[in-house]
Design a protein around this motif. Structure first.
Motif, PDB file in Angstrom:
ATOM      1  N   ARG A 274      -1.822   4.041  -7.065  1.00 26.64           N
ATOM      2  CA  ARG A 274      -1.097   4.949  -7.959  1.00 26.64           C
ATOM      3  C   ARG A 274       0.179   4.293  -8.471  1.00 26.64           C
ATOM      4  O   ARG A 274       0.527   4.412  -9.649  1.00 26.64           O
ATOM      5  CB  ARG A 274      -0.764   6.237  -7.214  1.00 26.64           C
ATOM      6  N   GLU A 275       0.869   3.566  -7.581  1.00 30.33           N
ATOM      7  CA  GLU A 275       2.113   2.904  -7.981  1.00 30.33           C
ATOM      8  C   GLU A 275       1.850   1.784  -8.977  1.00 30.33           C
ATOM      9  O   GLU A 275       2.625   1.574  -9.920  1.00 30.33           O
ATOM     10  CB  GLU A 275       2.812   2.342  -6.742  1.00 30.33           C
ATOM     11  N   VAL A 276       0.743   1.077  -8.785  1.00 34.47           N
ATOM     12  CA  VAL A 276       0.372   0.004  -9.716  1.00 34.47           C
ATOM     13  C   VAL A 276       0.140   0.568 -11.107  1.00 34.47           C
ATOM     14  O   VAL A 276       0.607   0.019 -12.118  1.00 34.47           O
ATOM     15  CB  VAL A 276      -0.879  -0.732  -9.203  1.00 34.47           C
ATOM     16  N   ARG A 277      -0.611   1.687 -11.186  1.00 32.98           N
ATOM     17  CA  ARG A 277      -0.868   2.299 -12.494  1.00 32.98           C
ATOM     18  C   ARG A 277       0.403   2.868 -13.105  1.00 32.98           C
ATOM     19  O   ARG A 277       0.618   2.776 -14.317  1.00 32.98           O
ATOM     20  CB  ARG A 277      -1.920   3.404 -12.344  1.00 32.98           C
ATOM     21  N   LYS A 278       1.272   3.435 -12.268  1.00 31.09           N
ATOM     22  CA  LYS A 278       2.499   4.047 -12.764  1.00 31.09           C
ATOM     23  C   LYS A 278       3.441   2.998 -13.342  1.00 31.09           C
ATOM     24  O   LYS A 278       4.054   3.206 -14.406  1.00 31.09           O
ATOM     25  CB  LYS A 278       3.175   4.801 -11.624  1.00 31.09           C
ATOM     26  N   ARG A 279       3.578   1.883 -12.652  1.00 29.84           N
ATOM     27  CA  ARG A 279       4.509   0.837 -13.087  1.00 29.84           C
ATOM     28  C   ARG A 279       3.867  -0.161 -14.047  1.00 29.84           C
ATOM     29  O   ARG A 279       4.513  -1.098 -14.501  1.00 29.84           O
ATOM     30  CB  ARG A 279       5.058   0.087 -11.868  1.00 29.84           C
ATOM     31  N   GLU A 280       2.553   0.017 -14.314  1.00 28.05           N
ATOM     32  CA  GLU A 280       1.821  -0.863 -15.237  1.00 28.05           C
ATOM     33  C   GLU A 280       1.948  -2.319 -14.813  1.00 28.05           C
ATOM     34  O   GLU A 280       2.230  -3.208 -15.622  1.00 28.05           O
ATOM     35  CB  GLU A 280       2.308  -0.672 -16.675  1.00 28.05           C
ATOM     36  N   LEU A 281       1.704  -2.567 -13.522  1.00 27.21           N
ATOM     37  CA  LEU A 281       1.757  -3.924 -12.992  1.00 27.21           C
ATOM     38  C   LEU A 281       0.459  -4.655 -13.299  1.00 27.21           C
ATOM     39  O   LEU A 281      -0.511  -4.074 -13.772  1.00 27.21           O
ATOM     40  CB  LEU A 281       2.001  -3.886 -11.479  1.00 27.21           C
ATOM     41  N   ASP A 282       0.460  -5.955 -13.013  1.00 23.81           N
ATOM     42  CA  ASP A 282      -0.730  -6.776 -13.224  1.00 23.81           C
ATOM     43  C   ASP A 282      -1.851  -6.259 -12.317  1.00 23.81           C
ATOM     44  O   ASP A 282      -1.779  -6.384 -11.097  1.00 23.81           O
ATOM     45  CB  ASP A 282      -0.408  -8.235 -12.895  1.00 23.81           C
ATOM     46  N   LEU A 283      -2.915  -5.690 -12.913  1.00 24.05           N
ATOM     47  CA  LEU A 283      -3.985  -5.098 -12.116  1.00 24.05           C
ATOM     48  C   LEU A 283      -4.711  -6.133 -11.270  1.00 24.05           C
ATOM     49  O   LEU A 283      -5.087  -5.863 -10.129  1.00 24.05           O
ATOM     50  CB  LEU A 283      -4.987  -4.400 -13.048  1.00 24.05           C
ATOM     51  N   THR A 284      -4.928  -7.326 -11.827  1.00 27.78           N
ATOM     52  CA  THR A 284      -5.683  -8.346 -11.112  1.00 27.78           C
ATOM     53  C   THR A 284      -4.994  -8.720  -9.809  1.00 27.78           C
ATOM     54  O   THR A 284      -5.587  -8.661  -8.729  1.00 27.78           O
ATOM     55  CB  THR A 284      -5.849  -9.591 -11.993  1.00 27.78           C
ATOM     56  N   LEU A 285      -3.726  -9.120  -9.898  1.00 28.98           N
ATOM     57  CA  LEU A 285      -2.985  -9.542  -8.711  1.00 28.98           C
ATOM     58  C   LEU A 285      -2.735  -8.367  -7.780  1.00 28.98           C
ATOM     59  O   LEU A 285      -2.862  -8.491  -6.553  1.00 28.98           O
ATOM     60  CB  LEU A 285      -1.663 -10.184  -9.131  1.00 28.98           C
ATOM     61  N   SER A 286      -2.394  -7.213  -8.325  1.00 32.21           N
ATOM     62  CA  SER A 286      -2.048  -6.048  -7.502  1.00 32.21           C
ATOM     63  C   SER A 286      -3.231  -5.594  -6.656  1.00 32.21           C
ATOM     64  O   SER A 286      -3.094  -5.372  -5.450  1.00 32.21           O
ATOM     65  CB  SER A 286      -1.579  -4.901  -8.398  1.00 32.21           C
ATOM     66  N   LYS A 287      -4.404  -5.468  -7.265  1.00 36.36           N
ATOM     67  CA  LYS A 287      -5.569  -5.014  -6.514  1.00 36.36           C
ATOM     68  C   LYS A 287      -5.978  -6.023  -5.458  1.00 36.36           C
ATOM     69  O   LYS A 287      -6.412  -5.659  -4.361  1.00 36.36           O
ATOM     70  CB  LYS A 287      -6.733  -4.736  -7.471  1.00 36.36           C
ATOM     71  N   PHE A 288      -5.844  -7.308  -5.775  1.00 29.24           N
ATOM     72  CA  PHE A 288      -6.186  -8.348  -4.797  1.00 29.24           C
ATOM     73  C   PHE A 288      -5.256  -8.259  -3.598  1.00 29.24           C
ATOM     74  O   PHE A 288      -5.691  -8.322  -2.442  1.00 29.24           O
ATOM     75  CB  PHE A 288      -6.091  -9.720  -5.461  1.00 29.24           C
ATOM     76  N   LEU A 289      -3.948  -8.097  -3.841  1.00 31.61           N
ATOM     77  CA  LEU A 289      -2.983  -7.986  -2.748  1.00 31.61           C
ATOM     78  C   LEU A 289      -3.202  -6.712  -1.940  1.00 31.61           C
ATOM     79  O   LEU A 289      -3.037  -6.708  -0.708  1.00 31.61           O
ATOM     80  CB  LEU A 289      -1.556  -8.033  -3.305  1.00 31.61           C
ATOM     81  N   ILE A 290      -3.580  -5.624  -2.622  1.00 35.88           N
ATOM     82  CA  ILE A 290      -3.859  -4.380  -1.913  1.00 35.88           C
ATOM     83  C   ILE A 290      -5.053  -4.549  -0.982  1.00 35.88           C
ATOM     84  O   ILE A 290      -5.053  -4.059   0.155  1.00 35.88           O
ATOM     85  CB  ILE A 290      -4.099  -3.236  -2.914  1.00 35.88           C
ATOM     86  N   ASN A 291      -6.083  -5.269  -1.447  1.00 35.00           N
ATOM     87  CA  ASN A 291      -7.252  -5.518  -0.596  1.00 35.00           C
ATOM     88  C   ASN A 291      -6.872  -6.332   0.639  1.00 35.00           C
ATOM     89  O   ASN A 291      -7.310  -6.035   1.757  1.00 35.00           O
ATOM     90  CB  ASN A 291      -8.332  -6.253  -1.392  1.00 35.00           C
ATOM     91  N   ILE A 292      -6.070  -7.381   0.444  1.00 33.88           N
ATOM     92  CA  ILE A 292      -5.642  -8.205   1.576  1.00 33.88           C
ATOM     93  C   ILE A 292      -4.802  -7.373   2.544  1.00 33.88           C
ATOM     94  O   ILE A 292      -4.988  -7.425   3.771  1.00 33.88           O
ATOM     95  CB  ILE A 292      -4.844  -9.432   1.086  1.00 33.88           C
ATOM     96  N   GLY A 293      -3.863  -6.590   2.001  1.00 30.87           N
ATOM     97  CA  GLY A 293      -3.026  -5.739   2.847  1.00 30.87           C
ATOM     98  C   GLY A 293      -3.850  -4.742   3.640  1.00 30.87           C
ATOM     99  O   GLY A 293      -3.568  -4.486   4.817  1.00 30.87           O
ATOM    100  N   THR A 294      -4.887  -4.179   3.007  1.00 31.50           N
ATOM    101  CA  THR A 294      -5.752  -3.222   3.696  1.00 31.50           C
ATOM    102  C   THR A 294      -6.459  -3.858   4.882  1.00 31.50           C
ATOM    103  O   THR A 294      -6.518  -3.287   5.976  1.00 31.50           O
ATOM    104  CB  THR A 294      -6.797  -2.645   2.713  1.00 31.50           C
ATOM    105  N   TRP A 295      -6.986  -5.070   4.683  1.00 27.61           N
ATOM    106  CA  TRP A 295      -7.683  -5.751   5.777  1.00 27.61           C
ATOM    107  C   TRP A 295      -6.728  -6.151   6.894  1.00 27.61           C
ATOM    108  O   TRP A 295      -7.080  -6.051   8.079  1.00 27.61           O
ATOM    109  CB  TRP A 295      -8.428  -6.970   5.239  1.00 27.61           C
TER     110      TRP A 295
END
Length: 265
Positions: free
Chosen positions: A47-68
């Motif tokens: 939600r924060e990524v979409r709200k701040r309009e951050l780089d989706l590619t890097l953000s989602k990849f980092l979120i996946n790593i953080g989740t694991w």
């Protein structure tokens, strides 16, 4: 086993279970609460990524790593609350690390491929790409695979290792795209007239860009006729629709002029 021994055995196990149950309940509570917290973290981060309009590619990849990483931490906390010594557990993991690494060479290669894709960015989320014989829009770059959505809405998962080591055609890197649409006309037909009709279609189609200018070139003289290549430009959004409209209008207008397209291009 005598009745007295059986009763003593049951009593000892019940006492042990009662003594151990607080640890078990605490561990289970941590497991379920941690699982909920990790899912909450993932939702809030997206939600924060979409709200701040951050780089989706890097953000989602980092979120996946953080989740694991959080899942691994939760698992270690869970087993420690059960009374299992984490030091010995880590030692067991270390001893098995070599065997696991050898058996997961492909997965490690895919993980490294994901890192390379994020660093060098041959494509990003939302790009239309063609790789490994398939094409689609990049929906997500995960830790081990990249998720594509094809034009027929099929979901395609491609290992990151294969992606980072193979050829990638990115149709979205530039804002416009040129088509090469082949048609074949008979030697008996008027070539100049056919080119004029096709150019007229290209110049009147709103989806065809006039800069760069569209063109019609002779590309081959085959056994059955003259092969032409229709070369219109369009934006990425209009490309597919433009190709369909140009081919349909060429068939209609050339037939009206008495020019019949050959079947074998």
């Amino acid at each position: 086993m005598t009745p007295v021994a059986t009763i003593k055995y049951i009593s000892d196990n019940v006492d042990a279970f009662i003594e151990y149950s607080p640890k078990l309940l605490t561990a289970l509570f941590i497991l379920f609460a941690g699982h909920y917290a990790i899912n909450l973290f993932r939702r809030l981060a997206n939600r924060e990524v979409r709200k701040r309009e951050l780089d989706l590619t890097l953000s989602k990849f980092l979120i996946n790593i953080g989740t694991w990483l959080l899942r691994v931490l939760l698992f270690v906390t869970f087993i420690s609350k059960l009374g299992i010594e984490t030091a010995s557990f880590v030692a067991i993991i270390g001893a098995a690390g070599l065997a696991i690494g050898l058996s997961l060479q492909g997965s490690l290669s895919n993980f490294a491929g994901g890192i390379l894709i994020i660093l060098f960015k041959p494509f990003e989320v939302g790009d239309s790409i063609e790789v490994q014989g398939v094409s689609g829009t990049v929906a997500e770059i995960q830790i081990f695979v990249t998720k594509l959505t094809a034009s027929n809405n099929q979901v395609i998962f491609i290992p990151n290792g294969a992606l980072s080591n193979g050829n990638i055609i990115n149709h979205s890197l530039e804002g416009t795209r040129r088509a090469d649409l082949p048609v074949l006309i008979s030697y008996d037909d008027d070539l100049k007239k056919a080119k004029e009709i096709i150019l007229s279609i290209l110049n009147t189609n709103e989806k065809v860009l006039q800069e760069p200018a569209p063109a019609v070139d002779v590309t081959a003289l085959t056994e059955t006729g003259v092969r032409l290549s229709i070369k219109p430009w369009a934006t990425n959004e209009d490309y597919s629709k433009m190709c369909a409209e140009v081919l349909e209008n060429c068939k209609i207008e050339l037939n009206k002029a008495g020019i019949v397209l050959e079947k074998k291009v």
